[in-house]
Design a protein around this motif. Structure first.
Motif, PDB file in Angstrom:
ATOM      1  N   ARG A 556       2.374   6.050  -4.588  1.00 40.00           N
ATOM      2  CA  ARG A 556       1.977   5.567  -3.255  1.00 40.00           C
ATOM      3  C   ARG A 556       3.088   4.739  -2.623  1.00 40.00           C
ATOM      4  N   ARG A 557       3.842   4.018  -3.436  1.00 41.20           N
ATOM      5  CA  ARG A 557       4.980   3.280  -2.880  1.00 41.20           C
ATOM      6  C   ARG A 557       5.938   4.232  -2.182  1.00 41.20           C
ATOM      7  N   GLY A 561       6.377   5.074   2.330  1.00 39.68           N
ATOM      8  CA  GLY A 561       7.630   4.940   3.055  1.00 39.68           C
ATOM      9  C   GLY A 561       8.172   3.533   3.097  1.00 39.68           C
ATOM     10  N   SER A 562       7.630   2.630   2.272  1.00 35.59           N
ATOM     11  CA  SER A 562       8.097   1.243   2.324  1.00 35.59           C
ATOM     12  C   SER A 562       9.548   1.120   1.889  1.00 35.59           C
ATOM     13  N   ASP A 563       9.968   1.907   0.905  1.00 34.38           N
ATOM     14  CA  ASP A 563      11.366   1.847   0.481  1.00 34.38           C
ATOM     15  C   ASP A 563      12.289   2.259   1.619  1.00 34.38           C
ATOM     16  N   LEU A 564      11.870   3.245   2.414  1.00 30.84           N
ATOM     17  CA  LEU A 564      12.672   3.659   3.559  1.00 30.84           C
ATOM     18  C   LEU A 564      12.784   2.530   4.568  1.00 30.84           C
ATOM     19  N   VAL A 565      11.658   1.918   4.907  1.00 31.17           N
ATOM     20  CA  VAL A 565      11.668   0.854   5.911  1.00 31.17           C
ATOM     21  C   VAL A 565      12.488  -0.337   5.426  1.00 31.17           C
ATOM     22  N   ILE A 566      12.292  -0.713   4.169  1.00 31.30           N
ATOM     23  CA  ILE A 566      13.043  -1.842   3.623  1.00 31.30           C
ATOM     24  C   ILE A 566      14.525  -1.519   3.567  1.00 31.30           C
ATOM     25  N   SER A 567      14.858  -0.272   3.220  1.00 32.17           N
ATOM     26  CA  SER A 567      16.264   0.121   3.159  1.00 32.17           C
ATOM     27  C   SER A 567      16.919   0.033   4.531  1.00 32.17           C
ATOM     28  N   GLU A 591      10.030  -6.623  -4.588  1.00 28.84           N
ATOM     29  CA  GLU A 591       9.953  -5.366  -3.857  1.00 28.84           C
ATOM     30  C   GLU A 591       8.648  -4.627  -4.124  1.00 28.84           C
ATOM     31  N   ASP A 592       8.278  -4.519  -5.382  1.00 34.67           N
ATOM     32  CA  ASP A 592       7.085  -3.743  -5.720  1.00 34.67           C
ATOM     33  C   ASP A 592       5.812  -4.421  -5.231  1.00 34.67           C
ATOM     34  N   SER A 593       5.722  -5.738  -5.375  1.00 36.43           N
ATOM     35  CA  SER A 593       4.511  -6.421  -4.922  1.00 36.43           C
ATOM     36  C   SER A 593       4.389  -6.368  -3.404  1.00 36.43           C
ATOM     37  N   ALA A 594       5.520  -6.480  -2.689  1.00 35.34           N
ATOM     38  CA  ALA A 594       5.476  -6.378  -1.229  1.00 35.34           C
ATOM     39  C   ALA A 594       5.052  -4.974  -0.811  1.00 35.34           C
ATOM     40  N   ALA A 595       5.639  -3.960  -1.446  1.00 33.96           N
ATOM     41  CA  ALA A 595       5.278  -2.584  -1.119  1.00 33.96           C
ATOM     42  C   ALA A 595       3.809  -2.315  -1.413  1.00 33.96           C
ATOM     43  N   ASP A 596       3.331  -2.800  -2.558  1.00 31.42           N
ATOM     44  CA  ASP A 596       1.938  -2.562  -2.931  1.00 31.42           C
ATOM     45  C   ASP A 596       0.973  -3.256  -1.980  1.00 31.42           C
ATOM     46  N   TYR A 597       1.294  -4.471  -1.584  1.00 31.38           N
ATOM     47  CA  TYR A 597       0.422  -5.163  -0.636  1.00 31.38           C
ATOM     48  C   TYR A 597       0.291  -4.345   0.653  1.00 31.38           C
ATOM     49  N   ALA A 598       1.421  -3.824   1.136  1.00 27.55           N
ATOM     50  CA  ALA A 598       1.402  -3.094   2.399  1.00 27.55           C
ATOM     51  C   ALA A 598       0.570  -1.828   2.304  1.00 27.55           C
ATOM     52  N   TRP A 599       0.784  -1.024   1.251  1.00 26.20           N
ATOM     53  CA  TRP A 599       0.013   0.227   1.199  1.00 26.20           C
ATOM     54  C   TRP A 599      -1.444  -0.010   0.836  1.00 26.20           C
ATOM     55  N   PRO A 765       9.915   9.304  -5.280  1.00 27.49           N
ATOM     56  CA  PRO A 765      10.586   8.042  -5.527  1.00 27.49           C
ATOM     57  C   PRO A 765      11.596   7.674  -4.478  1.00 27.49           C
ATOM     58  N   ALA A 766      11.938   6.431  -4.384  1.00 23.71           N
ATOM     59  CA  ALA A 766      12.933   5.995  -3.448  1.00 23.71           C
ATOM     60  C   ALA A 766      13.984   5.200  -4.160  1.00 23.71           C
TER      61      ALA A 766
END
Length: 771
Positions: A556-557, A561-567, A591-599, A765-766
């Motif tokens: 789900r991370r 698309g959170s890795d794309l946005v953060i990148s 990174e992972d906790s921020a991405a998980d919170y968002a999704w 994966p990102a």
């Protein structure tokens, strides 16, 4: 008295015993004495006596888990396990019981010197752990390839170094959340390390070209999770009640779910079963295709299959050992509840096959739930828990201007001309609001670039769902075509044939023009990962399969698309952080906790859209409902609790982890400032995403009904003209059969989706992660 009754375990293949057990017992005891592991005090404490070693019976463990190993290899593998369990108990007595984290760091730093990446060991061992590692390293490493040595060294370092995470949690009296625990337990638990030894014992190395691909990573992670979860069930009494350990999944579930110890143990066993189901699913459906995709030779295929079989042998053999070792809570485990006596068969060694039928029958309802969901389920009213914004909201002063030209770039790229989106749908999504929250201080050009990437990703998400949702070959071809428009080197791209391709080519040029080759390759992997993840979702959709909860979280991370946005945000100025820090556990936690919170927030808001309107399967609420077999309201509350837990972990990483990281690496002011700014970027990411979900119209019932009932009309009469796929497929890298006409009217007309709302598509994966 045992704190809970051991559950009925899923056992799908019988355990086998290596015939060279007696020789391994004799050898391993002699080796342990030679390394001073028996009856030799360490800082005044005897770690093991001979009775401890005999009753633990690590030779039995290795004879069960490596049934086909030759005598010499069985002896070597047994010595490795004697060493790793001795290290665990040595570290416990010297540091976990005392809480001495500073000396623990020095201790682990010294151990690392006995497994050099290249060359000989130059350090002199000073204790049994160092002495044993030096001996084992020299007996093992010369016989393996450079790729295997690299993987084994990394997994051994993780096993050692992440012991500090456990120690830090004990000192803080902190219990991890379930998502954090599973990820960290893989590293500190040692199962990936065990997987490497399986390759060695069978002389069957996974080919390097596929070792890091998703199917192989999933197999390793499923193997690791099942091994660790099983161990947690058997070791709960020893670890939690005797040693004061906090890193045990039963305790984690007990505290997070607010349930009894028995209920937590049953939930852990359900997760163990789900991971084994995922292992089998991946081995059968993904590994064969991986061979064909990468042209793996017959010898490589045979070694990979031997490795997969070795992982299965380890699972069944490890279970049999846990039933018998004095190290664990296993009273009554071999009697009527788990043994073959109920079937009228014999008991004792070699009878594990008799339990297979019962275990498969017991766990069948759990497997069935994953495949029997009825699409477009009528959910009725959905009440979301209140989720306050995680941090103070900041919005770009250029938001109003961005909203005024919201349709300019999509119209130029043809996004409004393919029959998927119209201007009304674009405005309802209000993507400039996301960009304004993600990059509140960005100049107009950077804000515009971020907004355009969000628009492209959201449109692509909808396109995969609505146009390609029932045509997996078309989705795969579309994905391979899109990758051609992100050249990392000098390879020219083909002429774009669709709005997706045209807009991606435009974004790639605008984004990567100032990046070096390495940075372009990294960014390419980020976008590629998201695209492949969408295909993963569509593959699940074609099977009507609700994903395994751990696999869902990790994929789900990527689909979000959170890795794309953060990148994209990181390109603006955080490249001064040293590479070794970027891979650090604290940075990964941020990174992972921020991405998980968002999704997780996204899944709460998009639950009805994805499940009822789109007929999808990829939403955390549905995954929790299926896995725990609970009602909708309870599943929603659990997902909200997970979001809050991941937010708390993020705050802990900022408040405790970063200062510790600054001190551990002696970072200068410039590096500290870069990391502090990066944490602020992630705060904006979480807050901007949460605010957007609360304010935009895309998740309201009114908008969902409008999209479902109002046909989308292309803005130009010729917009529906299909591309020439015969020409498109002439470019190198394009194979397969032509997909549905991309310019034609979508086959499905479902609810709106957007950034990270792929709940009926596919994850990928990102950042290089275990899977």
């Amino acid at each position: 008295m045992q704190p809970f009754v051991l559950p009925e375990f899923y056992l799908s293949y019988p355990a086998r015993l290596n015939p060279h057990l007696a020789g391994a017992r004799k050898h391993s005891k002699a080796w342990a004495y030679t390394m001073d592991m028996i009856d030799v005090p360490q800082h005044g404490t005897v770690i093991w006596n001979e009775r401890d070693l005999d009753s633990h019976d690590y030779a039995l463990l290795c004879s069960y888990t490596h049934p086909d190993a030759a005598p010499r290899e069985l002896d070597l593998v047994t010595d490795w396990y004697v060493w790793v369990f001795y290290f665990d108990d040595h570290f416990l007595e010297l540091f976990k019981r005392t809480g001495d984290i500073e000396h623990a760091r020095d201790y682990l730093d010294r151990i690392a010197r006995f497994m050099p990446a290249e060359g000989e060991i130059t350090e002199t061992p000073e204790n049994p752990v160092e002495r044993g590692l030096a001996d084992l390293w020299n007996r093992t490493i010369p016989h393996r390839s450079a790729a295997w040595r690299r993987r084994f060294r990394e997994s051994t370092r993780n096993l050692l170094d992440e012991s500090l995470w456990e120690l830090a949690n004990i000192n803080e009296n902190r219990i991890a959340n379930p998502i954090e625990y599973v990820a960290m337990r893989r590293k500190v638990g040692g199962a990936p390390w065990s997987a490497n030894l399986i390759e060695h014992s069978l002389n069957a190395e996974v080919p390097d070209e596929i070792a890091a691909k998703r199917p192989m990573e999933v197999l390793r992670d499923c193997f690791a999770d099942a091994v660790h979860l099983r161990n947690d069930l058997f070791s709960y009494q020893r670890e939690v009640e005797d040693e004061g350990e906090l890193s045990n999944s039963v305790l984690v579930f007990e505290k997070f779910l607010g349930c009894t110890t028995q209920e937590a143990a049953d939930a852990v066993n359900d997760l163990l079963t789900s991971r084994l189901h995922q292992f089998e699913h991946t081995a059968l459906t993904e590994v064969p295709a991986l061979f064909d995709e990468h042209g793996v030779r017959p010898a490589g295929r045979a070694e990979t299959f031997a490795y997969v079989k070795g992982l299965q042998d380890w699972q069944s053999g490890g279970h049999e050992w846990h039933l018998r070792s004095s190290r664990y809570m296993n009273e009554g485990a071999l009697d009527a509840r788990g043994g073959p006596e109920l079937l009228g068969g014999p008991s004792g060694l070699g009878t594990s096959a008799a339990r297979i039928f019962r275990s498969v029958a017991t766990t069948a309802p759990q497997r069935a739930r994953a495949f029997t969901h009825q699409p477009h389920e009528q959910l009725g009213p959905v009440t979301r828990p209140a989720l306050p914004l995680p941090f103070p909201l900041r919005l770009s002063p250029h938001l109003a201007a961005a909203r005024k030209k919201i349709a300019d770039w999509p119209r130029r790229m043809g996004i409004l001309s393919e029959g998927v989106w119209d201007t009304a749908r674009l405005r309802a999504a209000d993507l400039p609001l996301v960009a304004a929250g993600l990059c509140p201080g960005a100049p107009p050009e950077q804000l515009s670039l971020t907004n355009d990437w969000l628009t492209w990703a959201t449109y692509a998400d909808d396109y995969y769902t609505e146009v390609l949702g029932h045509d997996l070959p078309a989705a795969r071809l579309t994905t391979e075509r899109l990758k051609l428009f992100m050249p990392a080197g000098g390879t020219p791209s083909p002429a774009p044939r669709t709005a997706l391709e045209t807009s991606l080519a435009d974004l790639w040029q605008r984004t990567t023009g100032t990046l070096n080759t390495t940075e372009r390759e990294t960014f390419h992997a980020t976008v590629e990962s998201m695209l492949d993840a969408w295909v993963w979702e569509l593959a699940n959709q074609s099977q009507n399969r609700i994903p395994d909860p751990v696999d869902y979280v990790e994929m789900r991370r990527r689909t979000f698309g959170s890795d794309l946005v953060i990148s994209i945000s990181r390109l603006a100025g955080t490249r001064t952080v040293p590479p070794e820090i970027q891979r650090n556990r604290v940075i990964e936690a941020l990174e992972d906790s921020a991405a998980d919170y968002a999704w997780l927030v996204n899944d709460l808001f998009s639950y009805r859209k994805e499940i009822e309107y789109e007929g999808g399967l990829h939403n955390a609420v549905l995954v929790v409902r299926s896995f725990l077999d609970v009602e909708q309201d309870r599943a929603i509350r659990i997902v909200a609790d997970l979001a809050e837990a991941r937010l708390a972990e993020f705050r802990h990483a900022v408040d405790v982890g970063l200062p510790r990281l600054f001190a551990d690496y002696s970072l200068d002011a410039k590096a500290q400032d870069a990391l502090t700014q990066y944490a602020s970027l992630l705060k904006n990411f979480m807050t901007g995403i949460a605010n957007w979900h609360r304010e935009c119209a895309r998740y309201t019932d009114e908008e969902l009904d409008r999209v479902r009932n109002t046909p989308v009309r292309p803005e130009r009469d010729d917009a529906a003209k299909p591309p020439d796929f015969a020409k498109a497929m002439q470019h190198p890298g394009c194979t397969g059969t032509p997909p549905v006409p991309l310019g034609a009217k979508p086959r499905l007309h479902l609810g709106a989706t957007g950034l990270g709302t792929q709940s009926s598509h596919i994850p990928a994966p990102a950042r290089p992660t275990p899977h």
